[in-house]
Structure formats: C-alpha cells, structure tokens
Scaffold this active site. Structure first.
Site, PDB file in Angstrom:
ATOM      1  N   THR A  15       0.807  -1.219   0.000  1.00 16.05           N
ATOM      2  CA  THR A  15       0.000   0.000   0.000  1.00 16.05           C
ATOM      3  C   THR A  15       0.839   1.267   0.000  1.00 16.05           C
ATOM      4  O   THR A  15       0.479   2.260  -0.619  1.00 16.05           O
ATOM      5  CB  THR A  15      -0.894   0.005   1.266  1.00 16.05           C
ATOM      6  N   ASP A  59       2.024  -7.137  -3.871  1.00 17.48           N
ATOM      7  CA  ASP A  59       1.250  -7.095  -2.633  1.00 17.48           C
ATOM      8  C   ASP A  59       1.940  -8.126  -1.726  1.00 17.48           C
ATOM      9  O   ASP A  59       2.317  -9.213  -2.185  1.00 17.48           O
ATOM     10  CB  ASP A  59      -0.189  -7.528  -2.926  1.00 17.48           C
ATOM     11  N   SER A  60       2.107  -7.817  -0.462  1.00 16.09           N
ATOM     12  CA  SER A  60       2.911  -8.725   0.367  1.00 16.09           C
ATOM     13  C   SER A  60       2.234 -10.074   0.599  1.00 16.09           C
ATOM     14  O   SER A  60       2.851 -10.992   1.125  1.00 16.09           O
ATOM     15  CB  SER A  60       3.300  -8.068   1.688  1.00 16.09           C
ATOM     16  N   ASP A  92       0.896  -6.861   5.286  1.00 17.72           N
ATOM     17  CA  ASP A  92       0.269  -8.146   5.632  1.00 17.72           C
ATOM     18  C   ASP A  92       1.268  -9.217   6.068  1.00 17.72           C
ATOM     19  O   ASP A  92       1.006  -9.962   7.007  1.00 17.72           O
ATOM     20  CB  ASP A  92      -0.564  -8.669   4.449  1.00 17.72           C
ATOM     21  N   THR A 167       4.129  -8.832  15.376  1.00 18.12           N
ATOM     22  CA  THR A 167       3.009  -9.519  14.747  1.00 18.12           C
ATOM     23  C   THR A 167       2.013  -8.449  14.308  1.00 18.12           C
ATOM     24  O   THR A 167       1.855  -7.435  14.997  1.00 18.12           O
ATOM     25  CB  THR A 167       2.403 -10.549  15.730  1.00 18.12           C
ATOM     26  N   GLN A 279      -0.752 -20.430  20.740  1.00 17.66           N
ATOM     27  CA  GLN A 279      -1.739 -19.617  20.020  1.00 17.66           C
ATOM     28  C   GLN A 279      -1.959 -18.281  20.712  1.00 17.66           C
ATOM     29  O   GLN A 279      -2.551 -17.368  20.131  1.00 17.66           O
ATOM     30  CB  GLN A 279      -3.085 -20.351  19.953  1.00 17.66           C
ATOM     31  N   CYS A 280      -1.532 -18.183  21.976  1.00 18.73           N
ATOM     32  CA  CYS A 280      -1.736 -16.932  22.719  1.00 18.73           C
ATOM     33  C   CYS A 280      -0.875 -15.833  22.123  1.00 18.73           C
ATOM     34  O   CYS A 280       0.253 -16.085  21.696  1.00 18.73           O
ATOM     35  CB  CYS A 280      -1.345 -17.093  24.186  1.00 18.73           C
TER      36      CYS A 280
HETATM   37  N1  ASP Z   1      -2.266  -6.018   1.147  1.00 21.12           N
HETATM   38  C1  ASP Z   1      -1.255  -5.019   1.378  1.00 21.12           C
HETATM   39  C2  ASP Z   1       0.085  -5.739   1.435  1.00 21.12           C
HETATM   40  O1  ASP Z   1       0.399  -6.342   2.413  1.00 21.12           O
HETATM   41  C3  ASP Z   1      -1.527  -4.290   2.630  1.00 21.12           C
HETATM   42  C4  ASP Z   1      -0.526  -3.234   2.989  1.00 21.12           C
HETATM   43  O2  ASP Z   1       0.393  -2.935   2.277  1.00 21.12           O
HETATM   44  O3  ASP Z   1      -0.671  -2.650   4.058  1.00 21.12           O
HETATM   45  O4  ASP Z   1       0.811  -5.682   0.483  1.00 21.12           O
END
Ligand code: ASP
Length: 342
Positions: A15, A59-60, A92, A167, A279-280
């Site tokens: 983004t 896009d990641s 992401d 995270t 998972q916590c």
């Molecule tokens: N979907 C986008 C990505 O991870 C979201 C972002 O960039 O914040 O590439």
C-alpha cells in the site's frame, strides 16, 4: 561512515507505494523513482537516499522465500557502500519477511528498517509519510560513526520494534503491529529515543554472513477443540514435509489422547522437527508445566518458548535450509539466534 549517511531505500510493493486514481477510485502503484517528488520532505533529510524497486512491486500476500532472497541479495550487494537500509513492504506479511531477513544475516552491524503503511502515500490522511521519513532517520542515526541500530527492525506508527518479535494485529488501526513479548527498541516523539538497554550490541569486527538457502517445506498446524485424527494424520504425512509448527493452547498444551501423541511421535521419529508455539498472543510455552504438555516434552517436541508464529516460520525455513543435522536441530532451534526468543 561519511558525515552524511548513505541510505538505500528498497521498495518491494504494498500500500505504501500506491496512489489513488481519483477518476476510477482505485489504488495503483506509482513509479517509485518519483518518490522524492511525492514526498518533497525527503530532500530535507540529512542523508543521501538511493532508491531501488522490485521490477514488479508485489502485494505482500504474494511474498515468499524467493523474494526474501532477492531482498537479502540487494542488501548484500550494497552493504559496504551504504550506512543503512529501509525496506518498504506491504504490511500483511511484513513480520514474516523481516523475521526471515533477520535470520539470514549473521553479524549485521548496520540497520535494516522495515516499514509500510495502512493508507497509500497519496492519501490525504496517510500514515506513510511519517513511517517512511522516521524509518529513514532511524537508519541514518549514528554516533561517532557507528550506527545506533545494527539489527533488523520494524518501524510503524511512532514505534521501533525488533522485527522478529512483531506480529500484525490490526487491519484498521494505524498502530498495526505489536511486540507482545519484547519491549520496543525505540519511540518517535519530539525526539527519537532508543531503548539502549534492549537494542542489540554492534560488533563491526565480525564479517557479515548471508545464508540464503531457504526451504519452505513446512506446515503450521493450528489446534482447535475437536480436531480429527484424519486431519492430523494427513498433515503429518505430507510428502517431503520437513518441519511443523504446532500452534498449541496456552502455555504449550495439547490433547493427551493416544492417537494424537502417537502421530506426533511418529513424525519426530521420521526426523521431522515439531515446534511448539502458543496460540496466545503473549506469554510463553512452558513444556511440562501442565500434564497436557508433559508428553509433548517427553517425545522431543521443540520448545518454541515465547517466539511468535511468524518468527518461528521464518526460523524453521531458515534452519532447514542451513541443513542443521537432525540430532542437533532441536538444540539449535531452542537457542535464540537474533533475539527472537528468550
Ligand atoms: N495487502 C497489502 C500488502 O500487504 C496491505 C498493505 O500494504 O498494508 O501488500
């Protein structure tokens, strides 16, 4: 280091590098070479900025270990001539990517700062400008010619984190990341403040090592109440499976049913490393604390301690790629390599 630091800005996608086409109302990647036109403030920073971009920004969600290698190779080839690196990525999977880069480089003594944004750089309310400008400033910060940061970090919304402790916690808030088990390394307020107590020490006498043989033949198996034998069996018997992250409950607990323990034990006997990660969101695995984890300890599960799932994935892919022998794998995984666990 010269008086004016040289910073390499690597754009992989996400983004942050997008602008809104107000006619069509869609987000589009812009030519990153024009970054200084988009953010004229960059010219005011006291550093030389060189930019390099993926030919096709991604896009990641499309990020994978091949791209990790590509990022690492760019950094390696510019390492001697640069004082710091800023990697722009989609948010992401940024915690996975930045964790992986932290493992792949040993003896790092220059900053690699990952950042991104929740809103595109061309948006009026964007968080991209602050994230980018401060990430560059952090990468350029030095004292007596020595960088203040010499590790892989993630900077987001005024906070600097150790990357392999992060995270992504929100798809909405500007504060998109947490570091639940480790204090932040710094904070941007009126001044840039670093938490010297927890920042990794730099040793410039050691030679940089890059290990880029990565192996992603792994799986994450997340437990849930009622998980079926057939499901666990199918997953553990995947052809050429070389590592498993078992996301357990609480302090590393799992069902004590015989079929379940037997399946795990068989996998371990086949030299498939099984890592226990909770998972916590915060806290640590404590194998043997409850009866529901003592059998996991006995069969030789790897103790993931307080590692995040993202970091465990990156570490497993890294260590399998390095080719750690089966009889040393558990011990090696349980040692913190880059401050990713206690
Ligand atoms: N979907 C986008 C990505 O991870 C979201 C972002 O960039 O914040 O590439």
């Amino acid at each position: 280091m010269t008086n004016i630091p040289n910073i390499l800005l690597i754009y992989t996608g996400g983004t942050i590098g997008m602008v809104k086409d107000y006619k069509t109302n869609t987000l589009k990647s812009f030519d990153f070479e024009q970054i200084k036109q988009k953010i004229p403030e960059l010219k005011l920073l006291n550093c030389h900025i060189q930019t390099i971009s993926f030919i096709t920004p991604i896009d990641s969600s499309n990020m994978n270990p091949k791209y990790w290698v590509q990022i690492a190779e760019i950094i390696e080839s510019y390492y001697d001539g640069m004082d710091g690196f800023v990697v722009l990525s989609g948010t992401d999977t940024m915690s996975y990517t930045s964790s992986a880069i932290s493992f792949m480089f040993e003896n790092l003594s220059k900053p690699i700062i990952f950042t991104g944004s929740q809103l595109p750089i061309g948006d009026l309310r964007t968080d991209a400008k602050e994230n980018l400008i401060t990430a560059i400033q952090i990468a350029a910060t030095h004292k007596d010619g020595i960088p203040k940061i010499g590790e892989v970090c993630l900077y987001f919304e005024y906070k600097l984190y150790r990357a392999n402790r992060t995270t992504k916690v929100s798809a909405e808030q500007f504060e998109a990341y947490h570091s639940p088990n480790f204090p932040q390394l710094g904070e941007s307020g009126v001044h840039l403040n670093f938490n010297k107590r927890v920042v990794s020490k730099i040793d410039q006498s050691k030679k940089l090592i890059l290990r880029k043989n990565v192996n992603a033949n792994i799986v994450i198996l997340k437990l849930f109440p009622g998980i079926k034998e057939q499901v666990v069996k199918c997953i553990l018997e995947i052809e050429n499976l070389q590592g498993v992250i078992l996301e357990t409950y609480g302090a590393g607990n799992a069902p004590t049913e015989k079929w379940f323990i037997n399946l795990l034990q068989n996998a371990i006997k086949k030299n498939i490393p099984l890592v226990n990660v909770s998972q916590c969101i915060s806290g640590s695995v404590d194998l043997g604390y409850y009866e529901t984890s003592s059998q996991l300890k006995e069969i030789g599960m790897i103790d993931g301690k307080d590692i995040t799932t993202e970091s465990a994935v990156a570490k497993l892919i890294y260590l399998i790629g390095v080719g750690i022998p089966a009889d040393q794998f558990k011990k090696t995984f349980e040692i913190p390599l880059r401050g990713e666990m206690v």
